[in-house]
Design a protein around this motif. Structure first.
Motif, mmCIF file in Angstrom:
data_model
loop_
_atom_site.group_PDB
_atom_site.id
_atom_site.type_symbol
_atom_site.label_atom_id
_atom_site.label_comp_id
_atom_site.label_asym_id
_atom_site.label_seq_id
_atom_site.Cartn_x
_atom_site.Cartn_y
_atom_site.Cartn_z
ATOM 1 N N LEU A 161 0.824 -1.203 0.000
ATOM 2 C CA LEU A 161 0.000 0.000 0.000
ATOM 3 C C LEU A 161 0.859 1.254 0.000
ATOM 4 O O LEU A 161 0.584 2.219 -0.720
ATOM 5 C CB LEU A 161 -0.937 -0.002 1.206
ATOM 6 C CG LEU A 161 -1.869 1.211 1.322
ATOM 7 C CD1 LEU A 161 -2.764 1.316 0.105
ATOM 8 C CD2 LEU A 161 -2.697 1.126 2.586
ATOM 9 N N LEU A 162 1.931 1.250 0.771
ATOM 10 C CA LEU A 162 2.818 2.412 0.815
ATOM 11 C C LEU A 162 3.533 2.612 -0.522
ATOM 12 O O LEU A 162 3.797 3.746 -0.927
ATOM 13 C CB LEU A 162 3.834 2.261 1.949
ATOM 14 C CG LEU A 162 3.254 2.375 3.366
ATOM 15 C CD1 LEU A 162 4.315 2.065 4.406
ATOM 16 C CD2 LEU A 162 2.653 3.752 3.607
ATOM 17 N N GLN A 163 3.824 1.515 -1.231
ATOM 18 C CA GLN A 163 4.405 1.632 -2.570
ATOM 19 C C GLN A 163 3.424 2.310 -3.526
ATOM 20 O O GLN A 163 3.801 3.191 -4.306
ATOM 21 C CB GLN A 163 4.778 0.250 -3.096
ATOM 22 C CG GLN A 163 6.012 -0.355 -2.440
ATOM 23 C CD GLN A 163 6.278 -1.771 -2.912
ATOM 24 O OE1 GLN A 163 5.536 -2.325 -3.726
ATOM 25 N NE2 GLN A 163 7.332 -2.379 -2.395
ATOM 26 N N THR A 164 2.154 1.889 -3.462
ATOM 27 C CA THR A 164 1.130 2.485 -4.316
ATOM 28 C C THR A 164 0.944 3.959 -3.980
ATOM 29 O O THR A 164 0.834 4.814 -4.869
ATOM 30 C CB THR A 164 -0.207 1.737 -4.160
ATOM 31 O OG1 THR A 164 -0.010 0.364 -4.510
ATOM 32 C CG2 THR A 164 -1.281 2.340 -5.042
ATOM 33 N N TYR A 165 0.908 4.255 -2.689
ATOM 34 C CA TYR A 165 0.790 5.642 -2.241
ATOM 35 C C TYR A 165 1.930 6.495 -2.810
ATOM 36 O O TYR A 165 1.711 7.597 -3.322
ATOM 37 C CB TYR A 165 0.787 5.673 -0.708
ATOM 38 C CG TYR A 165 1.205 6.995 -0.100
ATOM 39 C CD1 TYR A 165 0.330 8.081 -0.083
ATOM 40 C CD2 TYR A 165 2.472 7.153 0.464
ATOM 41 C CE1 TYR A 165 0.718 9.290 0.480
ATOM 42 C CE2 TYR A 165 2.864 8.354 1.027
ATOM 43 C CZ TYR A 165 1.989 9.420 1.040
ATOM 44 O OH TYR A 165 2.367 10.607 1.583
ATOM 45 N N ARG A 171 3.188 10.567 -9.451
ATOM 46 C CA ARG A 171 2.722 10.643 -10.840
ATOM 47 C C ARG A 171 1.308 11.193 -11.041
ATOM 48 O O ARG A 171 1.001 11.710 -12.114
ATOM 49 C CB ARG A 171 2.789 9.246 -11.476
ATOM 50 C CG ARG A 171 4.196 8.671 -11.512
ATOM 51 C CD ARG A 171 4.251 7.377 -12.283
ATOM 52 N NE ARG A 171 5.604 6.831 -12.327
ATOM 53 C CZ ARG A 171 5.930 5.703 -12.947
ATOM 54 N NH1 ARG A 171 5.008 4.988 -13.555
ATOM 55 N NH2 ARG A 171 7.184 5.277 -12.949
ATOM 56 N N LEU A 172 0.437 11.064 -10.031
ATOM 57 C CA LEU A 172 -0.967 11.384 -10.261
ATOM 58 C C LEU A 172 -1.533 12.445 -9.329
ATOM 59 O O LEU A 172 -2.365 13.244 -9.742
ATOM 60 C CB LEU A 172 -1.822 10.104 -10.141
ATOM 61 C CG LEU A 172 -1.519 8.996 -11.153
ATOM 62 C CD1 LEU A 172 -2.269 7.718 -10.758
ATOM 63 C CD2 LEU A 172 -1.907 9.424 -12.560
ATOM 64 N N ASN A 173 -1.115 12.429 -8.076
ATOM 65 C CA ASN A 173 -1.688 13.355 -7.092
ATOM 66 C C ASN A 173 -0.596 13.800 -6.122
ATOM 67 O O ASN A 173 -0.487 13.271 -5.019
ATOM 68 C CB ASN A 173 -2.843 12.679 -6.334
ATOM 69 C CG ASN A 173 -3.510 13.616 -5.341
ATOM 70 O OD1 ASN A 173 -3.240 14.818 -5.306
ATOM 71 N ND2 ASN A 173 -4.397 13.069 -4.522
ATOM 72 N N PRO A 174 0.203 14.784 -6.513
ATOM 73 C CA PRO A 174 1.327 15.211 -5.667
ATOM 74 C C PRO A 174 0.898 15.811 -4.335
ATOM 75 O O PRO A 174 1.714 15.956 -3.423
ATOM 76 C CB PRO A 174 2.060 16.245 -6.531
ATOM 77 C CG PRO A 174 1.063 16.678 -7.558
ATOM 78 C CD PRO A 174 0.166 15.512 -7.801
#
Length: 256
Positions: A161-165, A171-174
């Motif tokens: 989950l932390l990797q996805t975060y 890339r998508l939501n800084p």
């Protein structure tokens, strides 16, 4: 200032939906205007506040297909200050229907941002996966709250989950930040529970919230009555824990 909090963990059975509805209800008890968004096709957050699939006309599924319909999908609950956009089992099809669409990660963002200033908190309950529904939530959310069951395998799941975060943030939501990790189903008599607590305290010291949610029978019973625990037994240990968590969330600011 309005805050959008994602409650996420790709592992099932960690207290994610329990945390979503009880944190939301506890904030509502504090007279914060709260909207829950149920992004899980199992719709447990919806039934947990007394909204059942047979009563749902517009849902998260219809909102994802037509973001302009979000306001029409909002339902009041029996708890003052608490509303919900309920889920329906049709939401299972959303990932397949969105996958070929451009900017498919931002449909929920398009739906919720026009509503943001009407609520003090928007709480998004994610499914137990890291698919397109969770990705949509992470692209609109500002803060990620991770419920962590006090068991060994839960520790393994948090790394993914932390990797996805991290990927979403790059890339998508800084603007997304980690609000923290909350330990759930804690049993002080259980050595493994204490070991998990100490492990998280050592590896993520700045992200571990002080509130610990214990195993509590009243907390487990409340969903069968279509109520958050504060509406079922506000004097229970489970209710006390989530009221404390709500206070901590109000005061806490997310970190990178």
């Amino acid at each position: 200032m309005s805050r959008i909090i994602i409650v996420a963990n790709q592992k099932g059975g960690v207290g994610k939906t329990t945390t979503s509805i009880n944190l939301a209800a506890s904030l509502a008890v504090m007279e914060k205007n709260v909207l829950v968004v149920d992004c899980d096709p199992q719709a447990n957050a919806s039934s947990g506040v007394g909204i059942y699939q047979d009563d749902v006309q517009a849902s998260t599924y219809s909102v994802l297909l037509d973001p302009s319909s979000a306001r029409d999908a909002i339902q009041k609950t029996s708890i003052p200050y608490l509303s919900i956009i309920p889920a329906h089992q049709d939401l299972v099809a959303a990932e397949l229907e969105l996958v070929s669409k451009p900017a498919r990660e931002y449909f929920l963002r398009e739906a919720l941002l026009p509503l943001k200033d009407e609520y003090d908190f928007i709480i998004i309950d994610c499914p137990p996966s890291l698919g397109l529904l969770t990705l949509n939530a992470m692209c609109v959310g500002e803060e990620v709250l991770i419920p962590l069951q006090c068991e060994y395998f839960a520790l393994e799941g948090i790394a993914k989950l932390l990797q996805t975060y991290g990927l979403v943030r790059r890339r998508l939501n800084p603007g997304i930040r980690l609000l923290g990790v909350v330990l759930t189903m804690y049993d002080a008599r259980n050595r493994l529970s204490r070991q998990v607590r100490n492990e998280i305290r050592n590896t993520l010291p700045e992200h571990l919230l002080e509130t610990i949610v214990p195993r509590n029978i009243r907390l487990s019973e409340a969903p069968s009555f279509g109520k958050p625990v504060v509406g079922y037994d506000i004097k229970s240990k489970g209710a006390e824990a989530y009221l404390q968590l709500a206070k901590e969330v109000v005061l806490r600011r997310p970190q990178a």
